[in-house]
Design an enzyme around this catalytic site. Sequence first.
Site, PDB file in Angstrom:
ATOM      1  N   GLY A   1       0.817  -1.201   0.000  1.00  0.00           N
ATOM      2  CA  GLY A   1       0.000   0.000   0.000  1.00  0.00           C
ATOM      3  C   GLY A   1       0.854   1.256   0.000  1.00  0.00           C
ATOM      4  O   GLY A   1       1.969   1.280  -0.542  1.00  0.00           O
ATOM      5  N   SER A   2       0.357   2.295   0.642  1.00  0.00           N
ATOM      6  CA  SER A   2       1.008   3.606   0.568  1.00  0.00           C
ATOM      7  C   SER A   2       2.340   3.693   1.298  1.00  0.00           C
ATOM      8  O   SER A   2       3.055   4.689   1.156  1.00  0.00           O
ATOM      9  CB  SER A   2       0.065   4.680   1.104  1.00  0.00           C
ATOM     10  OG  SER A   2      -1.045   4.822   0.231  1.00  0.00           O
ATOM     11  N   THR A   3       2.714   2.661   2.067  1.00  0.00           N
ATOM     12  CA  THR A   3       4.059   2.678   2.661  1.00  0.00           C
ATOM     13  C   THR A   3       5.138   2.589   1.577  1.00  0.00           C
ATOM     14  O   THR A   3       6.312   2.839   1.837  1.00  0.00           O
ATOM     15  CB  THR A   3       4.249   1.498   3.649  1.00  0.00           C
ATOM     16  OG1 THR A   3       4.012   0.267   2.968  1.00  0.00           O
ATOM     17  CG2 THR A   3       3.303   1.628   4.834  1.00  0.00           C
ATOM     18  N   PHE A   4       4.710   2.272   0.351  1.00  0.00           N
ATOM     19  CA  PHE A   4       5.625   2.187  -0.786  1.00  0.00           C
ATOM     20  C   PHE A   4       5.923   3.568  -1.382  1.00  0.00           C
ATOM     21  O   PHE A   4       6.901   3.736  -2.114  1.00  0.00           O
ATOM     22  CB  PHE A   4       4.996   1.275  -1.852  1.00  0.00           C
ATOM     23  CG  PHE A   4       5.861   0.978  -3.041  1.00  0.00           C
ATOM     24  CD1 PHE A   4       6.879   0.047  -2.972  1.00  0.00           C
ATOM     25  CD2 PHE A   4       5.657   1.635  -4.249  1.00  0.00           C
ATOM     26  CE1 PHE A   4       7.673  -0.239  -4.077  1.00  0.00           C
ATOM     27  CE2 PHE A   4       6.441   1.359  -5.357  1.00  0.00           C
ATOM     28  CZ  PHE A   4       7.457   0.414  -5.270  1.00  0.00           C
TER      29      PHE A   4
END
Length: 673
Positions: free
Chosen positions: A411-414
């Site tokens: 998810g957005s941790t990427f």
Amino acid sequence: MYRKIILLFGLLLLLAACSEKPQPETTFKSYMKAWEQQDFEKMYNHLSEKSKATISKEEFVTRYTDIYEDIQVKDFDFTYKLPEEETDYKEEDTPQFDFNAKMETIAGPLEINHQAALVYEKGEETDKWAVKWNPSMIFPGMKGDDKIQLTILKPKRGEIFDVNGEPLAANGYVQEVGLVPAWMKEDKEEVKETLAELLNISIESIDKALSQSWVKDDSYVPLVTISASDQEKIDAIRPLNGTKFVKKKARVYPYKEAAAHLTGYTGPITTEQLEERKDKGYTASDIIGKKGLELVLEEELRGEIGAEIFIVDKDKQRQDLLAKKEPVDGKDINLTIDISVQALLYNQMLKEAGTATAINPTTGEVRALVSTPAFDPNQFVLGISLSAYTALQEDPLMPLTNRFTRTYAPGSTFKPITASIGLKTGAIDPAEEKAIPANNQWKKDSWGNYYVTRVKSSDTKVNLKEALVRSDNIYFAMSILDIGEDPFLQEAEQFGFGEKIPFAYPIQASQIANEGDIASEVQLADTAYGQGQVEMSALHLAMSYTPFATKGTLLKPVLLKEDEKAQAWKQDVISAETAELITKDLIQVIESPQGTAKEAKIKDLQLAGKTGTAELKKSKDEKGTENGWFVAWNTEDPSLLVSMMIEDVPIEEGSHYVVPKVKSVFENVFASQ
């Protein structure tokens, strides 16, 4: 003239007869060659008739074969010395030839210095020299009824410790519980009922154990094994008439579920494992690593077995020692794991389905590897019941599955990775604002019905900092298209994607796409915010943030305390300027009132981090599940970075379900310092 011819012919016949006369050296050499080749049937054929009368061919072949297999003979070598001058042997002679035999065995080198005596035997068709055999020909000192006995000397299994010397897998004790019939009194039925309840076994199984043919009144009949630390149960059993405890050595896992998937457990070797390791000295009675580090580090932990080979007489009394090899104890393993951090993470997640990793982002030392839910590895050592194992297997949260070895959509941790690549390639200008549609949806005309959405916001102009703080999917989708597929994939390799993680514990490799290539612009857009086909382990995600703490170097994860720290996995992944810029933006993810992780703000502790919610559904219209992520580290004392993922979080909460759990870990760790 004729007379001379007759005399010459007679002389030739006499010489021929002499030359055909059997020689003991010939038999001896043939016997020794057969022995060296371990052709025991051919050896037997060279024995004298008197020797054959003492042992049958089948018994001879079986005896030698079994002994040599048991002691694992290899590198067999014979030397002998025969008379240099030709000898004219008489039939009544018993010539003897010295020989030396060397062999390698499970107990080390074994050497035999002995003699072989031969006797002359007349036969119906031919005469021959035969070997005068007796048991000392196997090994000197053996007599008729003597046997060879092999004793395996087991090494002490190495133990596993955390970074502070706390035992995670130790050689301890368990308590075996049993009954002695003679000690049982008139209340024996009540005792059996109480025992059955306390030990979670049936009364029928107790009766079956007591009725075995070997059981006498004074026999100790074992029932089950329980943990030596289960004092409450021990205290409840001890007063019962007829009960007896026997202390036994066993592998012990003090932290139970908290470190279960990390340590794994040991158990009896299976037939298949024994076959795979038949050349490594394993026996059917061995204990072997089954899961976790117990399996991964089996060779180091096990050590090297020793052995003794000796002769025993008919009364089983020990006689001559033939060979002995001392065992070498297994190696103790000291980890970088801090069990206090491991337990903190585990307790935050408990029965949730998820995984978490904690590292030191400046050295790469791994402080915790957690998978939840878990199981008690001590159960497997004690002997887990079929019902208990079935319950673990059928649990929908899959407590037997090790999630920290697996990969998931981050998810957005990427997004910090996408931002790093965009800044490195020049496709992202951190000050430049991108125009975002007011309806919070964006797509290219060629995408048909597919579009990218973001968390609802009234801002229509967004720069890099704002995109990270508010986790704007559209900004990053636009940015990755500016970067382009090939440059993005090339730079992603610098973050370790598509290759094996250099780590002592096998972890599944992370990926950008299933086949290595991104199939479409839509997939490329989804990749920007950790969806599409992007998959990462919690450990790799944690390591991918180390360039922000090291000013550009992607570190290798370190699990063994003895290994070098702060080793580079990839050098110069990003510039120091990029690392500083993104770190400042990720601080605002927590410090800013608009930050998606503002709940993680801790007084007097400056964290940087990124939230992520990975949607798991097949289409835009489908109602799927969500995995919540949060990665954070202490920027002022960069000794701890935590990456946590929880599966199937409440839809309305997403990553916000995870943030308080990670926050609590930092509060506990740094409050105690």
